[in-house]
Design an enzyme around this catalytic site. Structure first.
Site, PDB file in Angstrom:
ATOM      1  N   HIS A   1      58.616  35.594  61.538  1.00 23.83           N
ATOM      2  CA  HIS A   1      58.228  36.685  62.616  1.00 23.83           C
ATOM      3  C   HIS A   1      57.642  36.426  63.703  1.00 23.83           C
ATOM      4  O   HIS A   1      56.468  35.954  63.491  1.00 23.83           O
ATOM      5  CB  HIS A   1      57.533  37.593  61.454  1.00 23.83           C
ATOM      6  CG  HIS A   1      58.938  38.455  61.291  1.00 23.83           C
ATOM      7  ND1 HIS A   1      58.226  40.012  60.590  1.00 23.83           N
ATOM      8  CD2 HIS A   1      60.016  38.169  60.082  1.00 23.83           C
ATOM      9  CE1 HIS A   1      59.887  40.362  59.464  1.00 23.83           C
ATOM     10  NE2 HIS A   1      60.691  39.577  59.889  1.00 23.83           N
TER      11      HIS A   1
ATOM     12  N   PRO B   1      44.052  45.374  52.568  1.00 24.84           N
ATOM     13  CA  PRO B   1      46.240  44.692  52.745  1.00 24.84           C
ATOM     14  C   PRO B   1      46.051  44.703  54.394  1.00 24.84           C
ATOM     15  O   PRO B   1      46.783  43.928  54.908  1.00 24.84           O
ATOM     16  CB  PRO B   1      46.797  44.836  51.804  1.00 24.84           C
ATOM     17  CG  PRO B   1      45.799  46.512  51.815  1.00 24.84           C
ATOM     18  CD  PRO B   1      44.384  46.201  51.926  1.00 24.84           C
TER      19      PRO B   1
HETATM   20  P1  FAD Z   1      45.724  37.771  41.477  1.00 23.71           P
HETATM   21  O1  FAD Z   1      46.822  37.276  42.078  1.00 23.71           O
HETATM   22  O2  FAD Z   1      45.245  38.758  40.921  1.00 23.71           O
HETATM   23  O3  FAD Z   1      46.025  36.416  40.393  1.00 23.71           O
HETATM   24  C1  FAD Z   1      45.025  36.329  39.245  1.00 23.71           C
HETATM   25  C2  FAD Z   1      45.570  35.328  38.009  1.00 23.71           C
HETATM   26  O4  FAD Z   1      44.289  35.833  36.564  1.00 23.71           O
HETATM   27  C3  FAD Z   1      46.231  36.879  37.284  1.00 23.71           C
HETATM   28  O5  FAD Z   1      47.617  36.149  36.660  1.00 23.71           O
HETATM   29  C4  FAD Z   1      45.497  37.551  36.089  1.00 23.71           C
HETATM   30  O6  FAD Z   1      46.772  37.918  34.986  1.00 23.71           O
HETATM   31  C5  FAD Z   1      44.918  36.432  35.483  1.00 23.71           C
HETATM   32  N1  FAD Z   1      43.522  36.802  35.334  1.00 23.71           N
HETATM   33  C6  FAD Z   1      43.054  37.441  34.931  1.00 23.71           C
HETATM   34  N2  FAD Z   1      41.865  38.011  33.993  1.00 23.71           N
HETATM   35  C7  FAD Z   1      42.245  36.513  32.963  1.00 23.71           C
HETATM   36  C8  FAD Z   1      41.732  36.404  32.083  1.00 23.71           C
HETATM   37  N3  FAD Z   1      40.342  36.334  31.647  1.00 23.71           N
HETATM   38  N4  FAD Z   1      42.331  35.437  31.341  1.00 23.71           N
HETATM   39  C9  FAD Z   1      43.067  35.109  31.686  1.00 23.71           C
HETATM   40  N5  FAD Z   1      43.514  35.136  32.763  1.00 23.71           N
HETATM   41  C10 FAD Z   1      43.284  36.085  33.633  1.00 23.71           C
HETATM   42  N6  FAD Z   1      47.844  41.398  49.891  1.00 23.71           N
HETATM   43  C11 FAD Z   1      47.934  41.092  50.261  1.00 23.71           C
HETATM   44  O7  FAD Z   1      47.807  40.911  52.109  1.00 23.71           O
HETATM   45  N7  FAD Z   1      49.372  42.269  50.798  1.00 23.71           N
HETATM   46  C12 FAD Z   1      49.766  42.633  50.194  1.00 23.71           C
HETATM   47  O8  FAD Z   1      50.399  44.007  49.921  1.00 23.71           O
HETATM   48  C13 FAD Z   1      48.680  42.875  49.039  1.00 23.71           C
HETATM   49  N8  FAD Z   1      49.153  43.766  47.952  1.00 23.71           N
HETATM   50  C14 FAD Z   1      48.603  44.209  46.338  1.00 23.71           C
HETATM   51  C15 FAD Z   1      48.224  44.836  46.229  1.00 23.71           C
HETATM   52  C16 FAD Z   1      47.947  44.959  44.693  1.00 23.71           C
HETATM   53  C17 FAD Z   1      48.044  45.891  43.244  1.00 23.71           C
HETATM   54  C18 FAD Z   1      46.670  44.247  44.620  1.00 23.71           C
HETATM   55  C19 FAD Z   1      45.463  43.716  43.742  1.00 23.71           C
HETATM   56  C20 FAD Z   1      46.876  42.749  45.279  1.00 23.71           C
HETATM   57  C21 FAD Z   1      47.431  43.413  46.222  1.00 23.71           C
HETATM   58  N9  FAD Z   1      47.193  42.056  47.389  1.00 23.71           N
HETATM   59  C22 FAD Z   1      47.711  41.561  48.877  1.00 23.71           C
HETATM   60  C23 FAD Z   1      46.247  40.990  47.433  1.00 23.71           C
HETATM   61  C24 FAD Z   1      47.061  39.951  47.460  1.00 23.71           C
HETATM   62  O9  FAD Z   1      48.358  39.879  46.277  1.00 23.71           O
HETATM   63  C25 FAD Z   1      46.286  39.140  46.357  1.00 23.71           C
HETATM   64  O10 FAD Z   1      44.518  37.957  47.298  1.00 23.71           O
HETATM   65  C26 FAD Z   1      46.475  37.884  45.991  1.00 23.71           C
HETATM   66  O11 FAD Z   1      47.183  37.481  44.613  1.00 23.71           O
HETATM   67  C27 FAD Z   1      44.933  36.189  45.020  1.00 23.71           C
HETATM   68  O12 FAD Z   1      45.475  35.775  44.604  1.00 23.71           O
HETATM   69  P2  FAD Z   1      45.437  35.100  43.369  1.00 23.71           P
HETATM   70  O13 FAD Z   1      45.542  33.825  42.797  1.00 23.71           O
HETATM   71  O14 FAD Z   1      43.448  34.746  43.627  1.00 23.71           O
HETATM   72  O15 FAD Z   1      44.786  36.396  41.945  1.00 23.71           O
HETATM   73  C1  DHB Z   2      53.269  43.635  53.940  1.00 22.57           C
HETATM   74  C2  DHB Z   2      51.690  44.276  53.185  1.00 22.57           C
HETATM   75  C3  DHB Z   2      50.734  43.741  53.909  1.00 22.57           C
HETATM   76  O1  DHB Z   2      49.114  44.199  53.619  1.00 22.57           O
HETATM   77  C4  DHB Z   2      50.529  43.605  55.306  1.00 22.57           C
HETATM   78  O2  DHB Z   2      49.990  43.756  56.625  1.00 22.57           O
HETATM   79  C5  DHB Z   2      51.674  43.127  55.683  1.00 22.57           C
HETATM   80  C6  DHB Z   2      53.042  43.191  55.422  1.00 22.57           C
HETATM   81  C7  DHB Z   2      53.893  43.630  53.013  1.00 22.57           C
HETATM   82  O3  DHB Z   2      54.113  43.705  51.251  1.00 22.57           O
HETATM   83  O4  DHB Z   2      54.944  43.460  53.289  1.00 22.57           O
END
Ligand code: FAD
Ligand code: DHB
Length: 385
Positions: free
Chosen positions: A72, A288
């Site tokens: 994009h 987000p």
């Molecule tokens: P996570 O993806 O949260 O992974 C953490 C992992 O640790 C999970 O698999 C969990 O099961 C595991 N875990 C938790 N506790 C324990 C434990 N006690 N023992 C062992 N394992 C454990 N970002 C965007 O940019 N755009 C979006 O649209 C967006 N939508 C989102 C929607 C939701 C509902 C959420 C919660 C987040 C969203 N985010 C979004 C943020 C983005 O998805 C996160 O920043 C990203 O997933 C971060 O990755 P991570 O690996 O740090 O954490």
């Molecule tokens: C999406 C989520 C976001 O937070 C964003 O800024 C752009 C795209 C998505 O889920 O596609």
């Protein structure tokens, strides 16, 4: 059992860190509370910055992203129906990639050769100031793994940050009085690029996952229940917040996923406690709006992987000593940008007439100033590390 690094959490941060360590020959085990299917079933972020794309390549998992991801070159902003396109390529010579977090996770899971222990319950961190070890329960049996370092990549609600004494931790938080109701649908996206729309009824976002799969969001109050939103109600609300031409072009259909995500800004400091390091959502949360959550998780673990590789091979502890300060600098800049995008595009209970005029002036300034557009483009496509 013994390993060099225990990684808590198999989200994108944990899996990417595991992959980078694996490629460098560093022994690491990932402990994940949920099953692989559960992890893959979470629909989250959708936009990758250049730095995240580069990291996928470095991890040797970029092939499908390059084949199937969508480049994009810009986004559209809309304010009460007035439209403004920002052309990132023209403004700063950079672009982003639309490639879902689910696909990033799938590619990293498929590439991993080393051990991931899924369905690990009651994970507990011990003695991370001296000789760290982790215990967990699987199928009713308690296990212990000793290690040199622990990487807490277990998200906002994980156990790693909670294991740190409160007195050692500084936290900074803003909880927003709304969430995003998101819908996934097997219909072509309404536009080639993402549309971020401010409207008096609330924010809306038109995003996508592929040429045939779309992702749409509308701002809803925090206490809203997803059951209160039929597909028809969602589509009507989305149309009402878009400009008429876009609303007319929208292709609707039955949702294949629908959920509400709360919005929060959060930073923990510092991110190192003896031999424990926090990365990704375990360390920080952004609303987000700026598409930064997944990208920040990726940039954290890129720095942490290099630091751990250096430390494990006994070359130097300079990387692990510098980790916290180095990543926090970038984290706070992403926090600022995400907060600003959120403030510009959402309606707040206390916005009032003055606040709406300020938001409008912010939009008009963006529309009229190439310098303002370059600033947004630089932040959206990812600040240099
Ligand atoms: P996570 O993806 O949260 O992974 C953490 C992992 O640790 C999970 O698999 C969990 O099961 C595991 N875990 C938790 N506790 C324990 C434990 N006690 N023992 C062992 N394992 C454990 N970002 C965007 O940019 N755009 C979006 O649209 C967006 N939508 C989102 C929607 C939701 C509902 C959420 C919660 C987040 C969203 N985010 C979004 C943020 C983005 O998805 C996160 O920043 C990203 O997933 C971060 O990755 P991570 O690996 O740090 O954490
Ligand atoms: C999406 C989520 C976001 O937070 C964003 O800024 C752009 C795209 C998505 O889920 O596609």
């Amino acid at each position: 059992m013994r390993t060099e690094v225990i990684i808590i959490g198999a989200g994108p941060a944990g899996l990417m860190l595991g992959r980078l360590l694996e490629l460098a020959g560093v022994d690491a085990i990932i402990l994940e509370r949920k099953s692989p299917d559960y992890v893959l079933g979470r629909i989250r972020a959708g936009v990758l910055e250049q730095g995240s794309m580069d990291l996928m390549d470095r991890a040797g998992v970029g092939a499908r992203m390059h084949a199937e991801g969508l480049i994009h070159h810009g986004i559209e902003l809309s304010f009460d129906g007035d439209r403004q396109r920002l052309d990132f390529t023209d403004l700063i010579g950079r672009h982003v990639m639309v490639y879902g977090q689910t696909e990033v996770t799938r590619d990293l899971m498929a590439a991993r050769q080393a051990q991931t222990i899924y369905d690990a319950e009651n994970v507990e961190l011990h003695d991370f100031d001296t000789n760290p070890y982790v215990t967990y329960t699987k199928d009713g049996v308690t296990h212990r793994i000793d290690c040199r370092f622990i990487a807490g990549c277990d998200g906002f609600h994980g156990v790693s940050r909670q294991s740190v004494p409160q007195s050692a931790l500084n936290t900074f938080e803003r909880v927003y009085p709304f969430g995003w109701l998101g819908i996934l649908v097997d219909k072509p996206p309404v536009a080639d690029e993402l549309i971020y729309a401010h409207h008096a009824r609330g924010f809306a976002l038109c995003s996508q996952r592929s040429p045939t799969r779309s992702r749409y969001y509308v701002q809803v109050p925090t206490d809203e229940k997803v059951e209160a939103w039929s597909d028809d109600r969602f589509w009507d609300e989305l149309r009402a917040r878009l400009n008429p031409e876009t609303a007319e072009a929208l292709q609707t259909g039955p949702s294949i996923e629908k959920s509400i995500a709360p919005l929060r800004s959060f930073v923990a400091e510092p991110l190192r406690f003896g031999r424990l390091f926090l990365a990704g959502d375990a360390a920080h949360i952004v609303p987000p709006t700026g598409a930064k959550g997944l990208n920040l998780a990726m940039s954290d673990v890129a720095v942490l992987a290099d630091a751990l590789i250096e430390a494990v091979s006994e070359k130097s502890e300079a990387g692990i000593n510098a980790y916290s300060a180095k990543v926090l600098d970038r984290i706070w800049k992403a926090e600022r940008f995400s907060w600003w995008m959120t403030s510009l595009l959402h309606t707040f209970p206390d916005t009032g007439a003055f606040g709406r005029r300020i938001q409008r002036a912010d939009f008009d300034y963006l529309a009229s100033s190439r310098i303002a557009q370059q600033s947004l483009a630089e932040n959206y496509t990812g600040l240099p590390s």
